[in-house]
Design a protein around this motif. Structure first.
Motif, PDB file in Angstrom:
ATOM      1  N   ASP A  62      30.975  42.900 -12.723  1.00  0.00           N
ATOM      2  CA  ASP A  62      29.738  42.400 -13.332  1.00  0.00           C
ATOM      3  C   ASP A  62      29.797  42.588 -14.839  1.00  0.00           C
ATOM      4  OD1 ASP A  62      28.225  44.792 -14.278  1.00  0.00           O
ATOM      5  OD2 ASP A  62      28.325  45.349 -12.169  1.00  0.00           O
ATOM      6  N   GLY A  63      28.837  41.945 -15.500  1.00  0.00           N
ATOM      7  CA  GLY A  63      28.880  41.859 -16.960  1.00  0.00           C
ATOM      8  C   GLY A  63      28.709  43.186 -17.679  1.00  0.00           C
ATOM      9  N   VAL A  64      28.126  44.183 -17.040  1.00  0.00           N
ATOM     10  CA  VAL A  64      27.882  45.459 -17.725  1.00  0.00           C
ATOM     11  C   VAL A  64      28.960  46.485 -17.391  1.00  0.00           C
ATOM     12  CG1 VAL A  64      26.311  47.413 -17.875  1.00  0.00           C
ATOM     13  CG2 VAL A  64      25.408  45.084 -17.872  1.00  0.00           C
ATOM     14  N   ASN A  65      29.242  46.642 -16.117  1.00  0.00           N
ATOM     15  CA  ASN A  65      30.197  47.668 -15.700  1.00  0.00           C
ATOM     16  C   ASN A  65      31.635  47.160 -15.682  1.00  0.00           C
ATOM     17  OD1 ASN A  65      28.038  49.556 -15.097  1.00  0.00           O
ATOM     18  ND2 ASN A  65      27.608  48.199 -13.370  1.00  0.00           N
ATOM     19  N   GLY A  66      31.824  45.862 -15.867  1.00  0.00           N
ATOM     20  CA  GLY A  66      33.176  45.297 -15.794  1.00  0.00           C
ATOM     21  C   GLY A  66      33.704  45.371 -14.373  1.00  0.00           C
ATOM     22  N   ILE A  67      34.992  45.703 -14.269  1.00  0.00           N
ATOM     23  CA  ILE A  67      35.588  45.791 -12.930  1.00  0.00           C
ATOM     24  C   ILE A  67      35.319  47.182 -12.360  1.00  0.00           C
ATOM     25  CG2 ILE A  67      37.762  45.777 -11.632  1.00  0.00           C
ATOM     26  CD1 ILE A  67      38.764  43.676 -13.556  1.00  0.00           C
ATOM     27  N   THR A  68      34.797  47.236 -11.128  1.00  0.00           N
ATOM     28  CA  THR A  68      34.590  48.533 -10.480  1.00  0.00           C
ATOM     29  C   THR A  68      35.244  48.497  -9.097  1.00  0.00           C
ATOM     30  OG1 THR A  68      32.434  47.685  -9.833  1.00  0.00           O
ATOM     31  CG2 THR A  68      32.450  49.299 -11.602  1.00  0.00           C
ATOM     32  N   TYR A  69      35.447  49.685  -8.536  1.00  0.00           N
ATOM     33  CA  TYR A  69      36.126  49.768  -7.243  1.00  0.00           C
ATOM     34  C   TYR A  69      35.267  50.521  -6.219  1.00  0.00           C
ATOM     35  CZ  TYR A  69      39.990  48.373 -10.227  1.00  0.00           C
ATOM     36  OH  TYR A  69      40.760  47.694 -11.117  1.00  0.00           O
ATOM     37  N   PRO A  70      34.272  49.853  -5.621  1.00  0.00           N
ATOM     38  CA  PRO A  70      33.423  50.543  -4.638  1.00  0.00           C
ATOM     39  C   PRO A  70      34.195  50.801  -3.345  1.00  0.00           C
ATOM     40  CG  PRO A  70      32.911  48.202  -4.706  1.00  0.00           C
ATOM     41  CD  PRO A  70      33.928  48.439  -5.772  1.00  0.00           C
ATOM     42  N   PRO A  71      33.731  51.756  -2.520  1.00  0.00           N
ATOM     43  CA  PRO A  71      34.385  51.974  -1.226  1.00  0.00           C
ATOM     44  C   PRO A  71      34.443  50.650  -0.454  1.00  0.00           C
ATOM     45  CG  PRO A  71      32.677  53.599  -1.598  1.00  0.00           C
ATOM     46  CD  PRO A  71      32.588  52.630  -2.719  1.00  0.00           C
ATOM     47  N   LEU A  72      35.495  50.463   0.308  1.00  0.00           N
ATOM     48  CA  LEU A  72      35.696  49.187   0.992  1.00  0.00           C
ATOM     49  C   LEU A  72      34.507  48.812   1.890  1.00  0.00           C
ATOM     50  CD1 LEU A  72      37.953  47.020   1.209  1.00  0.00           C
ATOM     51  CD2 LEU A  72      38.500  48.030   3.414  1.00  0.00           C
ATOM     52  N   CYS A  73      33.894  49.843   2.508  1.00  0.00           N
ATOM     53  CA  CYS A  73      32.785  49.540   3.426  1.00  0.00           C
ATOM     54  C   CYS A  73      31.608  48.922   2.656  1.00  0.00           C
ATOM     55  CB  CYS A  73      32.346  50.780   4.206  1.00  0.00           C
ATOM     56  SG  CYS A  73      32.051  52.211   3.195  1.00  0.00           S
ATOM     57  N   ASP A  74      31.305  49.456   1.478  1.00  0.00           N
ATOM     58  CA  ASP A  74      30.216  48.876   0.679  1.00  0.00           C
ATOM     59  C   ASP A  74      30.594  47.475   0.219  1.00  0.00           C
ATOM     60  OD1 ASP A  74      28.851  51.172   0.967  1.00  0.00           O
ATOM     61  OD2 ASP A  74      29.307  51.985  -1.014  1.00  0.00           O
ATOM     62  N   PHE A  75      31.855  47.357  -0.196  1.00  0.00           N
ATOM     63  CA  PHE A  75      32.336  46.071  -0.679  1.00  0.00           C
ATOM     64  C   PHE A  75      32.156  44.983   0.383  1.00  0.00           C
ATOM     65  CE2 PHE A  75      36.007  43.168  -0.556  1.00  0.00           C
ATOM     66  CZ  PHE A  75      35.758  42.439  -1.711  1.00  0.00           C
ATOM     67  N   MET A  76      32.476  45.323   1.646  1.00  0.00           N
ATOM     68  CA  MET A  76      32.359  44.320   2.723  1.00  0.00           C
ATOM     69  C   MET A  76      30.926  43.827   2.861  1.00  0.00           C
ATOM     70  SD  MET A  76      34.887  45.994   5.554  1.00  0.00           S
ATOM     71  CE  MET A  76      34.923  44.799   6.854  1.00  0.00           C
ATOM     72  N   GLU A  77      29.974  44.784   2.764  1.00  0.00           N
ATOM     73  CA  GLU A  77      28.567  44.392   2.892  1.00  0.00           C
ATOM     74  C   GLU A  77      28.106  43.547   1.720  1.00  0.00           C
ATOM     75  OE1 GLU A  77      25.496  47.213   3.967  1.00  0.00           O
ATOM     76  OE2 GLU A  77      27.063  48.499   4.795  1.00  0.00           O
ATOM     77  N   TYR A  78      28.501  43.977   0.509  1.00  0.00           N
ATOM     78  CA  TYR A  78      28.010  43.259  -0.660  1.00  0.00           C
ATOM     79  C   TYR A  78      28.617  41.866  -0.776  1.00  0.00           C
ATOM     80  CZ  TYR A  78      25.216  47.082  -2.131  1.00  0.00           C
ATOM     81  OH  TYR A  78      24.239  48.027  -2.177  1.00  0.00           O
ATOM     82  N   LEU A  79      29.874  41.769  -0.365  1.00  0.00           N
ATOM     83  CA  LEU A  79      30.540  40.475  -0.422  1.00  0.00           C
ATOM     84  C   LEU A  79      29.766  39.443   0.402  1.00  0.00           C
ATOM     85  CD1 LEU A  79      33.145  39.016  -1.370  1.00  0.00           C
ATOM     86  CD2 LEU A  79      34.120  39.545   0.862  1.00  0.00           C
ATOM     87  N   THR A  80      29.324  39.844   1.584  1.00  0.00           N
ATOM     88  CA  THR A  80      28.624  38.892   2.439  1.00  0.00           C
ATOM     89  C   THR A  80      27.153  38.761   2.050  1.00  0.00           C
ATOM     90  OG1 THR A  80      28.365  40.679   4.028  1.00  0.00           O
ATOM     91  CG2 THR A  80      30.117  39.090   4.440  1.00  0.00           C
ATOM     92  N   ASP A  81      26.454  39.896   1.935  1.00  0.00           N
ATOM     93  CA  ASP A  81      25.000  39.834   1.707  1.00  0.00           C
ATOM     94  C   ASP A  81      24.651  39.249   0.352  1.00  0.00           C
ATOM     95  OD1 ASP A  81      25.412  41.500   3.807  1.00  0.00           O
ATOM     96  OD2 ASP A  81      23.972  43.016   3.193  1.00  0.00           O
TER      97      ASP A  81
END
Ligand code: PFF
Length: 466
Positions: free
Chosen positions: A379-398
């Motif tokens: 995102d524009g403020v934090n740049g590239i971040t590496y969230p836990p894969l489980c959170d990433f899966m939810e955010y990618l879809t939702d």
């Protein structure tokens, strides 16, 4: 081929099945946590606005698209003469696929809790958070291990889904909903009374009723948008599939209002059960530490009830029903697409699909604690971040696939297939669509602009991934 497509055997059957798809883990497992993070009352209000002005028109659109084309999510766009928009269907199918991967695992946790409350309620009461973490492979001494039990229960949950889906739409899904849905509703009412009368719960109720504008940011809108679409099962083209099984006599606007109303009611009920329970049992300091409000804080509600563990078993059984009907809708939509598109056999498609989903879902359960795999976000403020894969899966879809697919539906219907076609589809058999003008403005201008603005602004202004 069209004549061979399944149809809902009764009006009630359809409404319950669509409500069954909508009402699920999203309402009870996700909603209360999101409402809490989003500032309680302010979140509820924003959520309600989004359901009415974006959710309802989109649900109506998806149902009409499905009923007009009588085919699956990708075929719909081709059949209506706009092959170029098939990507919306592909996006929906991909979203449904990825959601099922993790959804089925959370369904497995629910199944585990049915047994937990039946066999060892005292262990849950003793340390609700510890019990939950332990199931996910994080032990009290800080060590971690592969959460075999959770994985086993997820496999069992997917197995149940596969059996019902192989038996077909009418045989399985319909019968299933007629008892499960009203029973869930009744139990929620009982739990509501218990939760808000717990000592200390009043502060939670007040929190859920207070409009705290300081807590509102573009992120609140982003979270409410993702949550509302997820909860209503829209932006995933699932209701296109469900609409395609629907007869031309159905009053689509009325059904839409009913389904959205029931779904929102259940979400709000869950919010008013779980958030006050969190205030009453964990204390404010602890709130927000553990995900899984629905697993952890309800223990305090059951513990303080006569016959509490029995209510616990019943609650998780009904939540299991709700999760099953939603998960079935997700898998059914992908199965309908694969079988119709590629001519694959229903039985084998279902079996292989469930297997693949289970395996990918293992990553979700394992990255809760045991395995430190990461996803990637920007995102524009934090740049590239590496969230836990489980959170990433939810955010990618939702938060990405669902809004994008919803946006695609709005643009397709608003500007290509045209709102008049939706209105003509609705107004058959003497049904009058009184809000046709409002609908046209919403689907052409307001909905696409709002979805696009929320998506862009939240990425520019920074997204909180937690
Ligand atoms: N609406 C379901 C829930 O709230 O649990 C989950 C879901 C089902 C999401 C179907 C998306 C979907 F297409």
């Amino acid at each position: 081929m069209d004549n061979n497509r399944a149809q809902w055997s009764s009006k009630l059957g359809f409404i319950l099945a669509a409500a069954g798809s909508a009402i699920g883990l999203g309402n009870i497992w996700k909603f209360p946590g999101r409402a809490f993070e989003g500032g309680g009352g302010s979140f509820l209000l924003i959520y309600l606005f989004i359901v009415i002005f974006l959710g309802m028109p989109l649900m109506l659109t998806e149902l009409s698209l499905g009923r007009a084309s009588q085919t699956n999510i990708v075929g719909t766009f081709k059949k209506l003469g706009h092959r170029g928009y098939s990507w919306v269907g592909w996006l929906g199918a991909a979203g449904a696929f990825f959601i099922t991967c993790y959804y089925s695992h959370v369904g497995g946790w629910v199944l585990r809790y049915v047994f937990s409350y039946a066999l060892e309620p005292a262990e849950i009461y003793q340390n609700p958070l510890g019990y939950f973490y332990n199931m996910l492979g994080l032990h009290p001494d800080g060590t971690t291990s592969i959460p075999w039990t959770a994985l086993l229960f997820a496999a069992a949950f997917l197995f149940l889904n596969a059996i019902i889906i192989i038996r077909g739409v009418e045989g399985g899904i319909e019968k299933f909903n007629k008892i499960g849905m009203p029973a869930l509703f009744l139990l929620l009412l009982i739990l509501l009374v218990r939760s808000i009368t717990l000592p200390g719960a009043g502060e939670g109720v007040r929190y859920m009723l207070t409009l705290d504008l300081e807590k509102v940011s573009i992120n609140t809108f982003f979270s409410a948008l993702g949550q509302a679409f997820y909860s209503l099962s829209i932006g995933m083209a699932i209701l296109i599939t469900y609409g395609s099984y629907l007869s031309k006599e159905e009053d689509l606007p009325r059904n839409t209002a009913l389904i959205c109303g029931m779904d929102t009611l259940v979400a709000f009920l869950a919010g008013f059960i779980i958030v006050p329970a969190v205030f009453a049992t964990l204390g404010r300091g602890e709130i927000g530490k553990g995900g899984g409000f629905a697993f952890v804080s309800l223990a305090g509600v059951f513990e303080g009830m006569p016959g509490g563990s029995l209510f616990g078993v019943l609650f998780y059984l009904l939540l299991l029903f709700a999760a099953l009907t939603s998960c079935i809708s997700l898998i059914e939509s992908v199965v309908a697409f694969l079988t119709e598109q590629f001519g694959w056999k229903r039985k084998w498609t279902t079996i292989v699909l469930c297997l693949v989903m289970f395996l990918i879902g293992c990553l979700y359960t394992c990255t809760q604690a045991a395995v430190p795999l990461k996803g990637i976000w920007f995102d524009g403020v934090n740049g590239i971040t590496y969230p836990p894969l489980c959170d990433f899966m939810e955010y990618l879809t939702d938060r990405l696939i669902i809004p994008l697919c919803a946006l695609g539906c709005c643009i397709f219907v608003g500007w290509v297939w045209k709102p008049e076609s939706v209105i003509a589809e609705i107004e058959q058999n003497g049904i009058r669509f009184r809000l046709a003008k409002v609908y046209t403005v919403l689907i052409r201008f307001i909905a696409p602009a709002a979805i696009l603005a929320i998506l862009l602004l939240s990425f520019i202004s920074g997204v909180t991934l937690s």
